[in-house]
Structures are given as structure tokens and as C-alpha cells.
Design a protein around this motif. Sequence first.
Motif, PDB file in Angstrom:
ATOM      1  N   CYS A  10      -0.968  -5.854  13.352  1.00  0.00           N
ATOM      2  CA  CYS A  10      -0.150  -6.917  12.788  1.00  0.00           C
ATOM      3  C   CYS A  10       0.458  -6.407  11.490  1.00  0.00           C
ATOM      4  CB  CYS A  10      -1.049  -8.129  12.526  1.00  0.00           C
ATOM      5  SG  CYS A  10      -0.230  -9.519  11.756  1.00  0.00           S
ATOM      6  N   GLU A  11       1.759  -6.535  11.364  1.00  0.00           N
ATOM      7  CA  GLU A  11       2.423  -6.166  10.116  1.00  0.00           C
ATOM      8  C   GLU A  11       2.921  -7.449   9.458  1.00  0.00           C
ATOM      9  OE1 GLU A  11       6.227  -3.590   8.817  1.00  0.00           O
ATOM     10  OE2 GLU A  11       4.765  -2.544  10.079  1.00  0.00           O
ATOM     11  N   ILE A  12       2.599  -7.596   8.192  1.00  0.00           N
ATOM     12  CA  ILE A  12       2.909  -8.824   7.456  1.00  0.00           C
ATOM     13  C   ILE A  12       3.643  -8.481   6.163  1.00  0.00           C
ATOM     14  CG2 ILE A  12       1.922 -10.817   6.224  1.00  0.00           C
ATOM     15  CD1 ILE A  12      -0.484 -10.629   8.124  1.00  0.00           C
ATOM     16  N   THR A  13       4.645  -9.275   5.848  1.00  0.00           N
ATOM     17  CA  THR A  13       5.267  -9.256   4.528  1.00  0.00           C
ATOM     18  C   THR A  13       4.854 -10.555   3.855  1.00  0.00           C
ATOM     19  OG1 THR A  13       7.153  -7.967   5.309  1.00  0.00           O
ATOM     20  CG2 THR A  13       7.442  -9.176   3.234  1.00  0.00           C
ATOM     21  N   ALA A  14       4.286 -10.432   2.663  1.00  0.00           N
ATOM     22  CA  ALA A  14       3.807 -11.602   1.924  1.00  0.00           C
ATOM     23  C   ALA A  14       4.416 -11.604   0.527  1.00  0.00           C
ATOM     24  CB  ALA A  14       2.279 -11.591   1.820  1.00  0.00           C
ATOM     25  N   VAL A  15       4.730 -12.793   0.060  1.00  0.00           N
ATOM     26  CA  VAL A  15       5.360 -12.973  -1.243  1.00  0.00           C
ATOM     27  C   VAL A  15       4.368 -13.609  -2.212  1.00  0.00           C
ATOM     28  CG1 VAL A  15       7.213 -14.189  -2.479  1.00  0.00           C
ATOM     29  CG2 VAL A  15       7.657 -13.172  -0.241  1.00  0.00           C
ATOM     30  N   HIS A  16       4.317 -13.055  -3.409  1.00  0.00           N
ATOM     31  CA  HIS A  16       3.515 -13.596  -4.508  1.00  0.00           C
ATOM     32  C   HIS A  16       4.325 -14.737  -5.107  1.00  0.00           C
ATOM     33  CE1 HIS A  16       1.817 -13.142  -8.742  1.00  0.00           C
ATOM     34  NE2 HIS A  16       0.746 -13.323  -8.005  1.00  0.00           N
ATOM     35  N   MET A  17       3.719 -15.896  -5.250  1.00  0.00           N
ATOM     36  CA  MET A  17       4.509 -17.049  -5.689  1.00  0.00           C
ATOM     37  C   MET A  17       3.841 -17.858  -6.784  1.00  0.00           C
ATOM     38  SD  MET A  17       3.992 -19.547  -2.400  1.00  0.00           S
ATOM     39  CE  MET A  17       4.265 -21.066  -3.268  1.00  0.00           C
TER      40      MET A  17
ATOM     41  N   SER B 117       6.564  -8.873  -3.770  1.00  0.00           N
ATOM     42  CA  SER B 117       6.071  -8.919  -2.390  1.00  0.00           C
ATOM     43  C   SER B 117       5.338  -7.640  -2.015  1.00  0.00           C
ATOM     44  CB  SER B 117       7.231  -9.157  -1.416  1.00  0.00           C
ATOM     45  OG  SER B 117       8.093  -8.041  -1.403  1.00  0.00           O
ATOM     46  N   ILE B 118       4.550  -7.757  -0.965  1.00  0.00           N
ATOM     47  CA  ILE B 118       3.867  -6.599  -0.396  1.00  0.00           C
ATOM     48  C   ILE B 118       4.050  -6.645   1.126  1.00  0.00           C
ATOM     49  CG2 ILE B 118       2.159  -6.255  -2.217  1.00  0.00           C
ATOM     50  CD1 ILE B 118       0.124  -7.783  -0.495  1.00  0.00           C
ATOM     51  N   ARG B 119       3.989  -5.477   1.720  1.00  0.00           N
ATOM     52  CA  ARG B 119       4.013  -5.354   3.173  1.00  0.00           C
ATOM     53  C   ARG B 119       2.796  -4.542   3.566  1.00  0.00           C
ATOM     54  NH1 ARG B 119       6.382  -1.667   6.682  1.00  0.00           N
ATOM     55  NH2 ARG B 119       7.300  -0.608   4.897  1.00  0.00           N
ATOM     56  N   PHE B 120       2.050  -5.045   4.537  1.00  0.00           N
ATOM     57  CA  PHE B 120       0.818  -4.367   4.932  1.00  0.00           C
ATOM     58  C   PHE B 120       0.598  -4.487   6.428  1.00  0.00           C
ATOM     59  CE2 PHE B 120       0.001  -8.618   3.389  1.00  0.00           C
ATOM     60  CZ  PHE B 120      -0.852  -9.189   4.321  1.00  0.00           C
ATOM     61  N   ARG B 121      -0.334  -3.698   6.923  1.00  0.00           N
ATOM     62  CA  ARG B 121      -0.630  -3.651   8.353  1.00  0.00           C
ATOM     63  C   ARG B 121      -2.129  -3.813   8.556  1.00  0.00           C
ATOM     64  NH1 ARG B 121       1.459   0.109  13.053  1.00  0.00           N
ATOM     65  NH2 ARG B 121      -0.472   0.563  14.147  1.00  0.00           N
ATOM     66  N   HIS B 122      -2.488  -4.692   9.480  1.00  0.00           N
ATOM     67  CA  HIS B 122      -3.870  -4.847   9.922  1.00  0.00           C
ATOM     68  C   HIS B 122      -3.989  -4.174  11.285  1.00  0.00           C
ATOM     69  CE1 HIS B 122      -4.851  -7.802   6.880  1.00  0.00           C
ATOM     70  NE2 HIS B 122      -4.055  -8.737   7.381  1.00  0.00           N
TER      71      HIS B 122
ATOM     72  N   VAL C 140       5.883 -14.353   4.838  1.00  0.00           N
ATOM     73  CA  VAL C 140       7.266 -14.670   5.191  1.00  0.00           C
ATOM     74  C   VAL C 140       7.694 -13.987   6.484  1.00  0.00           C
ATOM     75  CG1 VAL C 140       7.973 -15.210   2.824  1.00  0.00           C
ATOM     76  CG2 VAL C 140       8.196 -12.860   3.674  1.00  0.00           C
ATOM     77  N   GLN C 141       6.906 -13.004   6.919  1.00  0.00           N
ATOM     78  CA  GLN C 141       7.152 -12.374   8.208  1.00  0.00           C
ATOM     79  C   GLN C 141       5.842 -11.819   8.728  1.00  0.00           C
ATOM     80  OE1 GLN C 141      10.357  -9.567   8.338  1.00  0.00           O
ATOM     81  NE2 GLN C 141       9.965  -9.012  10.460  1.00  0.00           N
TER      82      GLN C 141
END
Length: 142
Positions: free
Chosen positions: A107-114, A88-93, A59-60
Amino acid sequence: MEQEATYRGTVYPWQCDHVGHMNIMWYVGKFDEANWNWFARLGLTPSYLRSSGRGMAAVQQNITYKRELLAGDIVEIRSHLLEVRDKSIRFRHEMTNAETGEMAAFCEITAVHMDRRQRKSAAFADAIREIALRYLVEPAEV
């Protein structure tokens, strides 16, 4: 906690743009490949996602470019979990040139479990949360 690489690969000449470095579309692609290895480490394996009817949706996503990568460079990505919420989780690559150790981008990503059928966010199963929490890093570590 030191993480194993979630992606290793090479920059191919056809991935480079008119100025000779890897085009931004390939950074996104390599970060995406790291996503799936990272998710599997957290228990969000392809078989889990298929059998549970769950999915992950970004989502971001914010990318910061630090150094260029050229054809022939070996790329390595390591991933760090920054935050775990109910759905959701937020992580960095962190993408580095594996030969020089220099950071090329992060890269920082926010991802939603759906829930794929209902097309809405869903809470992580307790087992997934327990695994994920083991990977959570302190802010100063990243």
C-alpha cells in the motif's frame, strides 16, 4: 535500512469473505493500524498530535493485492518512507505472510500534516522532519 514491523496480527475467520480469504476491508484496517505505529516512529506520536493541535490525513492510498491471506495466517507489515515534503509524506507498507515470507499486498499512501483547528495543511516541525529524513529510503530499496 531494515525496518522493524509496524504491525503484526492474525487473520481471523470472521475477517474472511465468501471465497475464504481475508476481505479487502481488513487489508485497509491492518494498513491503518500500521500507519499509527509508523507515524509514532517518525515523531508523530499521539501525544504530539494532541498537544500540538496537529493531525495526519491520507489524501491518496493505492493498494496492490499479490497473494491471498487465509484464516489463521500471521500478518506482518513493514513500512518505508519514500518522500518527505514540507507538509506531506509518502510511504509504503508491505504486508507479508509472516510464516512464508510471501508478500500479500502493498500500500502506498500520501499523507498531509494538518492544523486541526484551521483544517488546512501545516509544515512539519523541524524536529519531525529530522527524524523522518533518517527513515527515508532510496527508491531501489523498496
